[in-house]
Design an enzyme around this catalytic site. Sequence first.
Site, PDB file in Angstrom:
ATOM      1  N   GLU A  38       0.820  -1.206   0.000  1.00 44.42           N
ATOM      2  CA  GLU A  38       0.000   0.000   0.000  1.00 44.42           C
ATOM      3  C   GLU A  38       0.865   1.272   0.000  1.00 44.42           C
ATOM      4  O   GLU A  38       1.791   1.407   0.798  1.00 44.42           O
ATOM      5  CB  GLU A  38      -0.925  -0.018   1.234  1.00 44.42           C
ATOM      6  N   THR A  81      -5.636   1.649  -5.538  1.00 44.20           N
ATOM      7  CA  THR A  81      -5.257   0.234  -5.381  1.00 44.20           C
ATOM      8  C   THR A  81      -5.879  -0.630  -6.474  1.00 44.20           C
ATOM      9  O   THR A  81      -5.229  -1.509  -7.038  1.00 44.20           O
ATOM     10  CB  THR A  81      -5.726  -0.341  -4.027  1.00 44.20           C
ATOM     11  N   HIS A 196      -1.542   3.219   4.765  1.00 54.06           N
ATOM     12  CA  HIS A 196      -2.544   3.964   3.990  1.00 54.06           C
ATOM     13  C   HIS A 196      -2.751   5.314   4.657  1.00 54.06           C
ATOM     14  O   HIS A 196      -2.737   5.423   5.878  1.00 54.06           O
ATOM     15  CB  HIS A 196      -3.857   3.165   3.968  1.00 54.06           C
ATOM     16  N   ASP A 255       1.585  -0.055  -4.989  1.00 53.21           N
ATOM     17  CA  ASP A 255       0.368   0.155  -5.782  1.00 53.21           C
ATOM     18  C   ASP A 255       0.291   1.555  -6.405  1.00 53.21           C
ATOM     19  O   ASP A 255      -0.133   1.715  -7.539  1.00 53.21           O
ATOM     20  CB  ASP A 255      -0.906  -0.201  -5.003  1.00 53.21           C
ATOM     21  N   HIS A 256       0.713   2.584  -5.659  1.00 50.24           N
ATOM     22  CA  HIS A 256       0.626   3.979  -6.158  1.00 50.24           C
ATOM     23  C   HIS A 256       1.358   4.866  -5.157  1.00 50.24           C
ATOM     24  O   HIS A 256       1.837   4.384  -4.137  1.00 50.24           O
ATOM     25  CB  HIS A 256      -0.833   4.415  -6.311  1.00 50.24           C
TER      26      HIS A 256
HETATM   27  C1  GP9 Z   1      -8.893  -0.572   0.453  1.00 49.05           C
HETATM   28  C2  GP9 Z   1      -7.489  -0.498   0.000  1.00 49.05           C
HETATM   29  C3  GP9 Z   1      -6.993   0.906  -0.063  1.00 49.05           C
HETATM   30  O1  GP9 Z   1      -9.464  -1.836   0.338  1.00 49.05           O
HETATM   31  O2  GP9 Z   1      -7.316  -1.169  -1.183  1.00 49.05           O
HETATM   32  O3  GP9 Z   1      -7.546   1.569  -1.097  1.00 49.05           O
HETATM   33  P1  GP9 Z   1      -6.930   2.841  -1.838  1.00 49.05           P
HETATM   34  O4  GP9 Z   1      -7.541   4.042  -1.216  1.00 49.05           O
HETATM   35  O5  GP9 Z   1      -5.453   2.860  -1.700  1.00 49.05           O
HETATM   36  O6  GP9 Z   1      -7.349   2.609  -3.221  1.00 49.05           O
HETATM   37 MN    MN Z   2      -3.759   1.774  -2.280  1.00 49.03          MN
END
Ligand code: GP9
Ligand code: MN
Length: 415
Positions: A38, A81, A196, A255-256
């Site tokens: 994340e 994500t 996150h 992921d980002h």
């Molecule tokens: C939530 C997780 C985080 O299930 O994938 O989401 P994001 O805000 O990073 O897309």
């Molecule tokens: Mn994410």
Amino acid sequence: DSTNLTEIENYVKANKKEPNQEMKGIAEGRNVIMVSLESTQNFVLNGAELNGQEISPYLNDLADKSYNFTNVYHQTGQGKTSDAEFLTDNSLYPLGRGAVFFTNPDNKFNATPEILKEKGYTSAVFHANNKSFWNRDLVYNAFGYDHFYDVDSYKVTPETSVGWGLKDKEFFEQTASLMKELPQPFYSKSITLTNHFPFELSEDDQTIDKFDSNSKTLNNYFTTVKYQDDAVKQFIESLKKEGLYENSIIVFYGDHYGISENHNEAMAKYLGKEVTPFESQQLQRVPFIVHIPGVTDKNPKEIDTVGGQIDIRPTVMNLLGVDSKDKVEFGNDLFSKDRLPFTVMRDGSFVTDKYVYTGNVCYDKSTGQPIEDKTACEPYIAKAKKELDYSDKIIYSDLLRFYNKEDQNEKQENK
Ligand code: GP9
Ligand code: MN
């Protein structure tokens, strides 16, 4: 509409590069353990420190026993994500507006779980959030996933939660035992959550200082990145304990971004240099680490090839020995000897070995300075646009319906 697909298929075919034959199949038949990290950007890896302390010591160690790709960019848009999942499971671009998981969950896809099913693989996603978040329950069906272990599969208590939910250490521990129950070989994806926004963490779980700047977000970020690193360490230990380590290929990807441009002033303080649009683009690099026990620990490689999340699937597929020459996908094997060093971001920005193009400015990659004469960037501007448009067209017109039909016809003809 199937004519459209033919045009796109021709483009895709013309842009396919021969995957690296020496790398082909070196992980054949192994379980695949994909881990979505994340909000993890490259600037906290590869030895990066805060106050003299390594921020990601375990992942750095692991990267030294792996194929460590240091120039891979995230290509996500508003789907965050879920966009990264879309990229890694399909090697198609996410959408310029909105999230494909919301706009087109019922499309026909030809995602990795479906492809690997033909090779006898079972597939599963592990993520301790509600199954309907990002429409995952619907989309995973369309991707061909056999199982989705969502929050209901986990034991969650207030003590084991922070921020968005179950803490990564608990998540990974429970994931390893759930994974053990899967028939092998399996293709799996585990999605972390603790790192996150707003990067909350209890005092006891903090094993590195907070940063000191005008951005609370960036200050906290280091603590949750370090926590995630500790959690990954435990995960690998759990996999060993469950007997799942030796026979797997373990793939980590970011992921980002976690730190947006709103925090440029604080980022500049951390990096010790101004965050220009050029630097900002370079900050979109995310980890991509491929660990193959018994293989990469003996012969690790650091790979600085320019690539994006779109290349993750073709790279992993080649390592698994799965042929993807007929697949409608925009990525290419990162080990391929005749790769074009070129990666497109979702907003049309791109990076080559020589140039970085962002905000309508062409930068010299080696100096970070704008180039007055844009002609050097121009052919790539057109190519970037074409590729994004084709990918959008596939999604908006659900074109892979036709691809699959053709495929079936062909199979029938061959009977
Ligand atoms: C939530 C997780 C985080 O299930 O994938 O989401 P994001 O805000 O990073 O897309
Ligand atoms: Mn994410």
